[in-house]
Structure formats: C-alpha cells, structure tokens
Design a protein around this motif. Structure first.
Motif, PDB file in Angstrom:
ATOM      1  N   HIS A  13       0.828  -1.210   0.000  1.00 18.64           N
ATOM      2  CA  HIS A  13       0.000   0.000   0.000  1.00 18.64           C
ATOM      3  C   HIS A  13       0.865   1.265   0.000  1.00 18.64           C
ATOM      4  O   HIS A  13       0.711   2.133   0.858  1.00 18.64           O
ATOM      5  CB  HIS A  13      -0.915   0.002   1.231  1.00 18.64           C
ATOM      6  N   LEU A  16      -0.751   4.943   0.313  1.00 23.46           N
ATOM      7  CA  LEU A  16      -1.581   5.319   1.458  1.00 23.46           C
ATOM      8  C   LEU A  16      -0.770   6.085   2.493  1.00 23.46           C
ATOM      9  O   LEU A  16       0.431   5.846   2.664  1.00 23.46           O
ATOM     10  CB  LEU A  16      -2.197   4.072   2.103  1.00 23.46           C
ATOM     11  N   GLN A  19      -0.441   6.092   9.328  1.00 22.30           N
ATOM     12  CA  GLN A  19      -0.830   6.643  10.622  1.00 22.30           C
ATOM     13  C   GLN A  19      -0.657   5.576  11.695  1.00 22.30           C
ATOM     14  O   GLN A  19      -0.795   4.383  11.412  1.00 22.30           O
ATOM     15  CB  GLN A  19      -2.291   7.098  10.614  1.00 22.30           C
ATOM     16  N   ARG A  71      -1.034  16.146   6.782  1.00 24.37           N
ATOM     17  CA  ARG A  71      -1.104  14.754   6.325  1.00 24.37           C
ATOM     18  C   ARG A  71       0.183  14.034   6.702  1.00 24.37           C
ATOM     19  O   ARG A  71       1.271  14.596   6.636  1.00 24.37           O
ATOM     20  CB  ARG A  71      -1.274  14.677   4.815  1.00 24.37           C
ATOM     21  N   GLN A 117      -5.588  -1.139   9.645  1.00 30.16           N
ATOM     22  CA  GLN A 117      -6.893  -0.788   9.100  1.00 30.16           C
ATOM     23  C   GLN A 117      -6.633   0.060   7.861  1.00 30.16           C
ATOM     24  O   GLN A 117      -5.705   0.875   7.846  1.00 30.16           O
ATOM     25  CB  GLN A 117      -7.712   0.009  10.105  1.00 30.16           C
ATOM     26  N   PHE A 118      -7.477  -0.124   6.872  1.00 32.10           N
ATOM     27  CA  PHE A 118      -7.282   0.574   5.606  1.00 32.10           C
ATOM     28  C   PHE A 118      -8.514   1.393   5.261  1.00 32.10           C
ATOM     29  O   PHE A 118      -9.636   0.971   5.496  1.00 32.10           O
ATOM     30  CB  PHE A 118      -7.008  -0.432   4.482  1.00 32.10           C
ATOM     31  N   SER A 119      -8.249   2.573   4.728  1.00 35.27           N
ATOM     32  CA  SER A 119      -9.314   3.386   4.154  1.00 35.27           C
ATOM     33  C   SER A 119      -8.862   3.765   2.755  1.00 35.27           C
ATOM     34  O   SER A 119      -7.808   3.329   2.295  1.00 35.27           O
ATOM     35  CB  SER A 119      -9.578   4.622   5.014  1.00 35.27           C
ATOM     36  N   GLU A 120      -9.621   4.616   2.129  1.00 36.94           N
ATOM     37  CA  GLU A 120      -9.262   5.035   0.775  1.00 36.94           C
ATOM     38  C   GLU A 120      -7.902   5.729   0.735  1.00 36.94           C
ATOM     39  O   GLU A 120      -7.135   5.552  -0.199  1.00 36.94           O
ATOM     40  CB  GLU A 120     -10.342   5.974   0.233  1.00 36.94           C
ATOM     41  N   ASP A 121      -7.586   6.505   1.797  1.00 36.76           N
ATOM     42  CA  ASP A 121      -6.350   7.289   1.811  1.00 36.76           C
ATOM     43  C   ASP A 121      -5.314   6.840   2.836  1.00 36.76           C
ATOM     44  O   ASP A 121      -4.165   7.257   2.757  1.00 36.76           O
ATOM     45  CB  ASP A 121      -6.672   8.758   2.117  1.00 36.76           C
ATOM     46  N   ASP A 122      -5.721   6.025   3.817  1.00 34.57           N
ATOM     47  CA  ASP A 122      -4.851   5.780   4.958  1.00 34.57           C
ATOM     48  C   ASP A 122      -4.630   4.303   5.262  1.00 34.57           C
ATOM     49  O   ASP A 122      -5.508   3.473   5.019  1.00 34.57           O
ATOM     50  CB  ASP A 122      -5.453   6.412   6.220  1.00 34.57           C
ATOM     51  N   ILE A 124      -3.751   2.581   8.775  1.00 35.42           N
ATOM     52  CA  ILE A 124      -3.641   2.878  10.206  1.00 35.42           C
ATOM     53  C   ILE A 124      -3.068   1.656  10.899  1.00 35.42           C
ATOM     54  O   ILE A 124      -3.622   0.553  10.812  1.00 35.42           O
ATOM     55  CB  ILE A 124      -5.010   3.232  10.818  1.00 35.42           C
TER      56      ILE A 124
END
Length: 167
Positions: A13, A16, A19, A71, A117-122, A124
């Motif tokens: 990834h 991404l 964080q 960011r 944990q994954f999101s569209e931008d991050d 974690i």
C-alpha cells in the motif's frame, strides 16, 4: 508481528498515508518522523537462572514541536527510510517489530503493531502495549522453583519477592 509482515503491508500500500493509533482515538501527529530503526539483540538471564536470547526491531517515531503538517507521510516514504537503513543494517525479517513512541502527553514506550486498518487514503497501524512476562512461568517454573510448589495466587501477587516464597 514480525518485521517482514509489517514491511509487506507498506509495500502493498505505498500510496496510502501512514498513521499510528496508540490509544482509542489517539494518533501520533501526522507530522511524525521515523527517526531511527534499531535492531536489538537481547541476552538475558531470568529469575529461574536460565539464559534467554532474542532480537527485536524497533521503529522509533518522533513528533516535532511544530506540528504543521496536515497529512502524514505515505507508506512509500517510510519504505525509502527503511531502504536507507537496510543498506547499512540488514534487518532480520523474522523478528518481532515494535514501535517506540512518546510525546508531551504520552510517556515513551514500545508497542506492538496489533493490526492494520485501511481506508481510501490511509493505512492505520493499531498499536497495543508491550507487556512484561515471566519466562520461568512459561517453562512451568517460578523463580527456579517448580510451578506446583508455589500457588498461582502467590505468583501473580508477587513473583520474585521475599513474600512469595519462590526466590
């Protein structure tokens, strides 16, 4: 989690933002820096007199006093830092990785990456506290005394204290 598993998540990834969450709704500020990566070879003797040896990789995070970055760095930037480190210090892919962090409101400590944990931008990295352990108990002993000779309540209440009767 070992170093290879941790690093592979970054490799998979790279775009991404990275964080680190060290408590419920508590994140390392996005302006963090990866200040160093340590590979520690640890040799110890436990309370039962047995020698132990293991290696850990510790990725250290630092929050600068001026926190203007909105960011966090991307995983690709973290991988560039890792690449610089690995050119000088070959890191064992099979050893435990820990994240070392502290700031003005959170005492510096080493934590384990629990999961991602994954999101569209991050991406974690959820961190959990590192805990002490008694290696003698893990072997079925308590401070050099077989486990059955010491009551479990005594062990948990005060292993290796004069009151426990095990030392």
């Amino acid at each position: 989690m070992n170093w290879s598993e941790f690093k592979n998540q970054l490799v998979q990834h790279p775009d991404l933002h990275l964080q680190f969450q060290f408590g419920e709704n508590q994140f390392v500020h996005p302006s963090f820096h990866i200040t160093e990566i340590k590979q520690n070879a640890i040799t110890s003797v436990d309370c039962g007199g047995k020698m132990n040896a293991w290696t850990e990789i510790i990725l250290q995070l630092w929050e600068p006093s001026q926190k203007e970055t909105p960011r966090s760095m991307k995983a690709s930037k973290a991988l560039q830092i890792i690449d610089v480190v690995e050119k000088s210090l070959p890191l064992n892919p099979n050893v435990t990785v820990k994240i070392e962090f502290g700031n003005d409101t959170f005492d510096t400590r080493q934590m384990h990456p629990q999961d991602f944990q994954f999101s569209e931008d991050d991406i974690i990295v959820n961190l959990i506290a590192d805990k002490t352990q008694c290696k003698a108990i893990d072997r079925g002993e308590t401070c050099g005394t077989p486990k059955q000779k010491v009551k479990l309540a005594e062990v948990t209440a005060g292993c290796c204290t004069p009151e426990s009767g095990c030392c």
